[in-house]
Design a protein around this motif. Structure first.
Motif, PDB file in Angstrom:
ATOM      1  N   ASN A 272       0.868  -1.178   0.000  1.00 60.11           N
ATOM      2  CA  ASN A 272       0.000   0.000   0.000  1.00 60.11           C
ATOM      3  C   ASN A 272       0.903   1.226   0.000  1.00 60.11           C
ATOM      4  O   ASN A 272       1.526   1.554   1.006  1.00 60.11           O
ATOM      5  CB  ASN A 272      -0.910   0.000   1.221  1.00 60.11           C
ATOM      6  N   ALA A 273       0.968   1.894  -1.157  1.00 58.18           N
ATOM      7  CA  ALA A 273       1.808   3.088  -1.288  1.00 58.18           C
ATOM      8  C   ALA A 273       1.056   4.372  -0.966  1.00 58.18           C
ATOM      9  O   ALA A 273       1.624   5.466  -1.077  1.00 58.18           O
ATOM     10  CB  ALA A 273       2.368   3.160  -2.709  1.00 58.18           C
ATOM     11  N   GLU A 274      -0.213   4.246  -0.555  1.00 61.11           N
ATOM     12  CA  GLU A 274      -1.038   5.425  -0.262  1.00 61.11           C
ATOM     13  C   GLU A 274      -1.679   5.335   1.123  1.00 61.11           C
ATOM     14  O   GLU A 274      -2.883   5.525   1.277  1.00 61.11           O
ATOM     15  CB  GLU A 274      -2.145   5.559  -1.308  1.00 61.11           C
ATOM     16  N   PRO A 275      -0.898   5.069   2.154  1.00 66.36           N
ATOM     17  CA  PRO A 275      -1.501   4.901   3.478  1.00 66.36           C
ATOM     18  C   PRO A 275      -2.155   6.162   4.018  1.00 66.36           C
ATOM     19  O   PRO A 275      -3.044   6.081   4.878  1.00 66.36           O
ATOM     20  CB  PRO A 275      -0.326   4.461   4.359  1.00 66.36           C
ATOM     21  N   GLU A 276      -1.745   7.338   3.529  1.00 65.24           N
ATOM     22  CA  GLU A 276      -2.369   8.566   4.001  1.00 65.24           C
ATOM     23  C   GLU A 276      -3.822   8.659   3.559  1.00 65.24           C
ATOM     24  O   GLU A 276      -4.649   9.281   4.235  1.00 65.24           O
ATOM     25  CB  GLU A 276      -1.591   9.797   3.514  1.00 65.24           C
ATOM     26  N   HIS A 277      -4.159   8.033   2.433  1.00 61.94           N
ATOM     27  CA  HIS A 277      -5.529   8.048   1.909  1.00 61.94           C
ATOM     28  C   HIS A 277      -6.305   6.777   2.271  1.00 61.94           C
ATOM     29  O   HIS A 277      -7.524   6.820   2.432  1.00 61.94           O
ATOM     30  CB  HIS A 277      -5.520   8.214   0.396  1.00 61.94           C
ATOM     31  N   TYR A 278      -5.580   5.666   2.403  1.00 53.63           N
ATOM     32  CA  TYR A 278      -6.224   4.368   2.666  1.00 53.63           C
ATOM     33  C   TYR A 278      -5.473   3.651   3.796  1.00 53.63           C
ATOM     34  O   TYR A 278      -4.795   2.645   3.581  1.00 53.63           O
ATOM     35  CB  TYR A 278      -6.232   3.503   1.398  1.00 53.63           C
ATOM     36  N   PRO A 279      -5.576   4.189   5.015  1.00 50.50           N
ATOM     37  CA  PRO A 279      -4.774   3.671   6.132  1.00 50.50           C
ATOM     38  C   PRO A 279      -5.103   2.245   6.543  1.00 50.50           C
ATOM     39  O   PRO A 279      -4.291   1.602   7.224  1.00 50.50           O
ATOM     40  CB  PRO A 279      -5.065   4.658   7.265  1.00 50.50           C
ATOM     41  N   GLU A 280      -6.251   1.727   6.150  1.00 53.92           N
ATOM     42  CA  GLU A 280      -6.627   0.370   6.557  1.00 53.92           C
ATOM     43  C   GLU A 280      -6.450  -0.645   5.436  1.00 53.92           C
ATOM     44  O   GLU A 280      -6.797  -1.812   5.592  1.00 53.92           O
ATOM     45  CB  GLU A 280      -8.075   0.368   7.049  1.00 53.92           C
ATOM     46  N   SER A 281      -5.887  -0.226   4.321  1.00 52.39           N
ATOM     47  CA  SER A 281      -5.727  -1.110   3.168  1.00 52.39           C
ATOM     48  C   SER A 281      -4.350  -1.766   3.152  1.00 52.39           C
ATOM     49  O   SER A 281      -3.370  -1.201   3.658  1.00 52.39           O
ATOM     50  CB  SER A 281      -5.923  -0.320   1.872  1.00 52.39           C
ATOM     51  N   ILE A 282      -4.274  -2.958   2.549  1.00 48.59           N
ATOM     52  CA  ILE A 282      -2.971  -3.584   2.281  1.00 48.59           C
ATOM     53  C   ILE A 282      -2.518  -3.257   0.863  1.00 48.59           C
ATOM     54  O   ILE A 282      -1.428  -3.643   0.448  1.00 48.59           O
ATOM     55  CB  ILE A 282      -3.003  -5.110   2.482  1.00 48.59           C
ATOM     56  N   GLY A 283      -3.359  -2.558   0.098  1.00 49.69           N
ATOM     57  CA  GLY A 283      -2.978  -2.129  -1.229  1.00 49.69           C
ATOM     58  C   GLY A 283      -3.204  -3.187  -2.288  1.00 49.69           C
ATOM     59  O   GLY A 283      -4.241  -3.866  -2.323  1.00 49.69           O
ATOM     60  N   TYR A 284      -2.211  -3.345  -3.150  1.00 45.89           N
ATOM     61  CA  TYR A 284      -2.300  -4.254  -4.289  1.00 45.89           C
ATOM     62  C   TYR A 284      -1.225  -5.336  -4.182  1.00 45.89           C
ATOM     63  O   TYR A 284      -0.191  -5.140  -3.547  1.00 45.89           O
ATOM     64  CB  TYR A 284      -2.096  -3.493  -5.601  1.00 45.89           C
TER      65      TYR A 284
END
Length: 453
Positions: A272-284
């Motif tokens: 997850n390279a966007e933790p500031e926008h999606y703090p609860e995501s593991i990303g892709y």
């Protein structure tokens, strides 16, 4: 390959240990010496791992010579180490005192198996994850593609090489021709921060516990001029901490990456390279890998925001498990890894972990997520853990929380709509941790059984 590098990297600094620096050419010279000592013929090497030059060189020597290396953390005590030796009968044991020849027998070893890693922390369980060179290389490449690792970078070890996350950091930096500062000090120690500043470290990795402690010690107020980025994996970090770290990174023009992985996938599976926008995501999923969700009947879930069991596919999925040397003779690798985690995805294909399939209990038939209980405890300002069975919920609360257990039990009973007889709350000294800094749930359950009598 991350363990066989091009000659134009020869003058790059590969590893640093205290004031000792080895270029890639010098590291290879040391690897050749160990290869000669280990000899020919495919052998099983038990490596007692320290974050030092010897451990890195032995590890690389085993990979280059096609020996199988069983990575054992140095913190594992002698009786547990002896049990592992009984189960796997290594041809060599390598520890801080040198190389020691053991069994002379030629073990029957699947030609694909290269590394054995434990998932059980410091318990000494003989159960190991068997990984191939293809697994290791695919993961190193995937991580190198997803993180901004450059040849000019210097990372510092914060986790044991015997832990998949720690090993992945080493592999991915060797993949890029970067430098590795080998460190065994805690991230909370003065020595760690002195080394980080002295060697102009540009990246480091941490697990949730280490970041929670660092935030409390004022990490987000530090001016770390040379640090370019930092990563977090090894479990779910609370949303508030992710946001604090993302804000810190943005304020100082750095990058923060939240990652997700399991030893069974060699290490990290998602970024997850966007933790500031999606703090609860593991990303892709990392390059070369892919996720899918399945329902309770095993059918693929195509809709967004529908919870299912998370499944990973990719060339970094393990060969399988082993319990003894006999199991190393042959593997039938699965095409995918059923992670045991529950998750959903959003419209952009980002994944979010919503719980652990095995972390549920059903007293009176009510399905209760133990992870949700722990999140609720955090929201109450309580440091604690939850476990249990289908008859009772057991909660351990750190004494430092300074909360009345009876009041907390009443609040929890109302929150869960659960009869108070089914909730047992205990005071514990501290949250038990594995050697890699993860919550040690087996130790916690043992603690609860001792307290409850």
């Amino acid at each position: 390959m991350f363990f066989s590098w091009p000659t134009d990297w020869n003058n790059n600094t590969a590893v640093i240990e205290h004031d000792r620096k080895l270029t890639y050419a010098q590291l290879q010279e040391l690897v050749e010496q160990y290869k000669e000592q280990l000899g020919n013929g495919r052998q099983l090497v038990l490596l007692v791992v320290h974050n030092n030059v010897q451990s890195v060189a032995i590890y690389l020597a085993c990979l280059q010579s096609q020996h199988v290396v069983l990575m054992v953390d140095a913190s594992l005590d002698a009786p547990k180490r002896a049990k592992l030796c009984d189960a796997y009968q290594p041809n060599w044991i390598v520890d801080e005192y040198g190389l020691h020849k053991q069994h002379a027998a030629q073990h029957l070893l699947d030609e694909r198996v290269a590394v054995l890693l434990s998932t059980s922390g410091s318990t000494g369980s003989p159960k190991q994850v068997a990984l191939s060179v293809e697994n290791l290389q695919a993961n190193a490449q995937g991580i190198a593609s997803g993180l901004p690792i450059a040849q000019s970078d210097i990372t510092i070890t914060t986790l044991s090489m015997a832990y998949s996350y720690g090993l992945s950091v080493i592999n991915s930096h060797l993949q890029c021709g970067a430098s590795i500062l080998l460190n065994e000090h805690s991230v909370m120690s003065r020595e760690f921060w002195q080394a980080l500043e002295q060697h102009k470290v540009s990246s480091f990795a941490g697990v949730p516990y280490s970041y929670e402690m660092l935030i409390r010690l004022g990490l987000c107020k530090k001016k770390l001029a040379d640090l370019r980025y930092f990563t977090q994996a090894g479990g779910k970090l609370a949303k508030k901490y992710v946001q604090q770290l993302a804000d810190f990174a943005n304020a100082q023009n750095k990058q923060f990456f939240v990652m997700y992985g399991q030893t069974e996938a060699t290490a990290r599976m998602a970024i997850n390279a966007e933790p500031e926008h999606y703090p609860e995501s593991i990303g892709y999923a990392i390059e070369g890998g892919a996720f899918l969700l399945i329902d309770e009947q095993g059918h693929s879930i195509s809709q967004n925001h529908i919870e299912g069991q998370l499944v990973y596919q990719g060339p970094n999925v393990m060969l399988g498990y082993a319990q003894s040397v006999v199991d190393l003779a042959h593997f039938e690798p699965a095409s995918q890894l059923v992670t045991g985690d529950l998750a959903y995805r959003d419209e952009q294909g980002r994944y979010f972990i919503s719980g652990r399939q095995a972390r549920f209990i059903k007293p009176f038939g009510n399905r209760i997520s133990l992870d949700d209980v722990e999140i609720w405890l955090q929201q109450q300002g309580v440091d604690g853990l939850a476990t249990g069975d289908n008859d009772e919920l057991w909660v351990g609360v750190c004494e430092s929380s300074h909360l009345e257990l009876t009041d907390l039990k009443n609040k929890l009973q109302q929150q869960l709509n659960l009869h108070p007889s089914k909730i047992k709350i205990f005071s514990i000294d501290a949250i038990p941790l594995t050697s890699s800094g993860k919550t040690d749930y087996p130790a916690f359950k043992q603690l609860i059984s001792e307290v409850s009598g």
